[in-house]
Design an enzyme around this catalytic site. Sequence first.
Site, mmCIF file in Angstrom:
data_model
loop_
_atom_site.group_PDB
_atom_site.id
_atom_site.type_symbol
_atom_site.label_atom_id
_atom_site.label_comp_id
_atom_site.label_asym_id
_atom_site.label_seq_id
_atom_site.Cartn_x
_atom_site.Cartn_y
_atom_site.Cartn_z
ATOM 1 N N ASP A 172 0.756 -1.250 0.000
ATOM 2 C CA ASP A 172 0.000 0.000 0.000
ATOM 3 C C ASP A 172 0.788 1.304 0.000
ATOM 4 O OD1 ASP A 172 -1.784 -2.003 0.396
ATOM 5 O OD2 ASP A 172 -2.950 -0.953 1.914
ATOM 6 N N GLU A 415 2.116 -8.603 11.758
ATOM 7 C CA GLU A 415 1.884 -8.153 10.387
ATOM 8 C C GLU A 415 3.214 -7.839 9.683
ATOM 9 O OE1 GLU A 415 -0.571 -4.677 10.234
ATOM 10 O OE2 GLU A 415 -0.921 -4.826 8.079
#
Length: 456
Positions: A172, A415
């Site tokens: 992203d 993550e």
Amino acid sequence: MKLDQLFESAKNVLQGNWNGSFTIPSPTLYPHQWSWDSAFIAIGNSYSNTERAIKEIEFLFDAQWTNGMVPHIVFNDKEKTYFPAADFYEITRSPYAPKHIGTSGMTQPPMHAIACYYIYHNDTDSQKTKSKQFLRNTYFKLKLFHKYLMTDRDPEKSGLVTILHPWESGLDDAPVWDHALSKIKIEHVLKFQRLDVVAVDGAKNTIPSDDMYNKFIYMIELMKQFNYDEKKMYENFPFKIKAVIFSSILYIANKYLIKIAEIIEEKDTEEIREWITRCEKNFYKYFFPTGQKLEQNEDGLFYNYDIISKDWIQKKTISSLVPIYTGLIPNEQIPSFLKWILRWSGTEGKNHTAALPSVDVQEPYFKEFTYWRGPVWVNTNWMIYLGLLKYGQIDAAERIKQGILELVCNHGFREYYDAYTGEGLGGKSFSWTASLVMDMIKNTGIGIPSTGGRYK
Ligand code: 2M8
């Protein structure tokens, strides 16, 4: 921790994140279904729960748009902690959007054919009855998705995919999008509240800046203004990038789609072979500055290509290394590519383990904590690990694997991880981290050569 214990802990992460219909990426951050996360998750579940892996993919494809697009998020309407949510996307502006469920209006890398093959391959039922039936049901949906990518997202017929939003890349906030984003002028005031700021401890240091985030949201507004009409968006959108990681994954996914066709005895694979050929012809032309000429490309790395500015985005991010996963790199380029991988993974520097950071640590835009701007992510490491194995680079692959296992054992299934200290960052109990660790522990057959020689 022993590998079988680690495998069990990873399985427990997936179990904990299963909500009856799909597996959420992380309980602390992402309460919906994300497209490429689900494919990674199905790979993990293929080792322990075929049925669940099948359900995961079926639930996602049930939200496929009729033009073939698989949305990057399928929303659970009971969850209110994530922005932008289903109502923000207003997908009913498109005649192709599903009516029965809320989704986002953009897509993500097509890992799914690869995951579907895993499900079949790892099914322990001797007849593989359910997984074969699943492949029969899913094959045309996968093909429709790939066709959408090879038409609406590739009018140039290059075999490579154009993304219209950084979120479509899966990476992203990578610095590669900065230049293209800087050209976008927000034309009206946006009113919304960021929810990612409150979701994670210490989020302020890790999440994208407000300026970047505002652009992300503004670009969704623009998609809405075009009623998600692909043709109009392709003609007018201010962000159009041929993405290395997306196109690399599609190339592999097309190869797996052919394997699936063979299993279900579907003979007509001409079109898929054509997509593969196109990609083979154009991969270097679009992603390797100076086109085909190895000796003229100063650093020998791959870069995303901006269709609007007609230029390569020469920033050293993990996208530059992922093409090794495709097997498209000629053998003579491997030694120099390997040097990059070794340096990047910190053989001479202060990196905590040999796992590869998302940005080259020697670049000024490397940021230790920031989302996709420096920390280590497991999914991209997994792709490069498999790529190295394809070329018989067992030692380099093993170092990356050990680096990942060390991070996970000492810092949990997070993550992402700080490349210097190994500290776990972002979401906790992160599903794709768990899944791909399961694959690194168990996989001996898919995309991995048995002889140490080059695997196609
Ligand atoms: C991140 O993306 C979403 C936006 O779609 C987010 O920031 O909210 C990315 O890492 C993406 O690749 C991933 O699929 C998603 C869920 O894990 O999180």
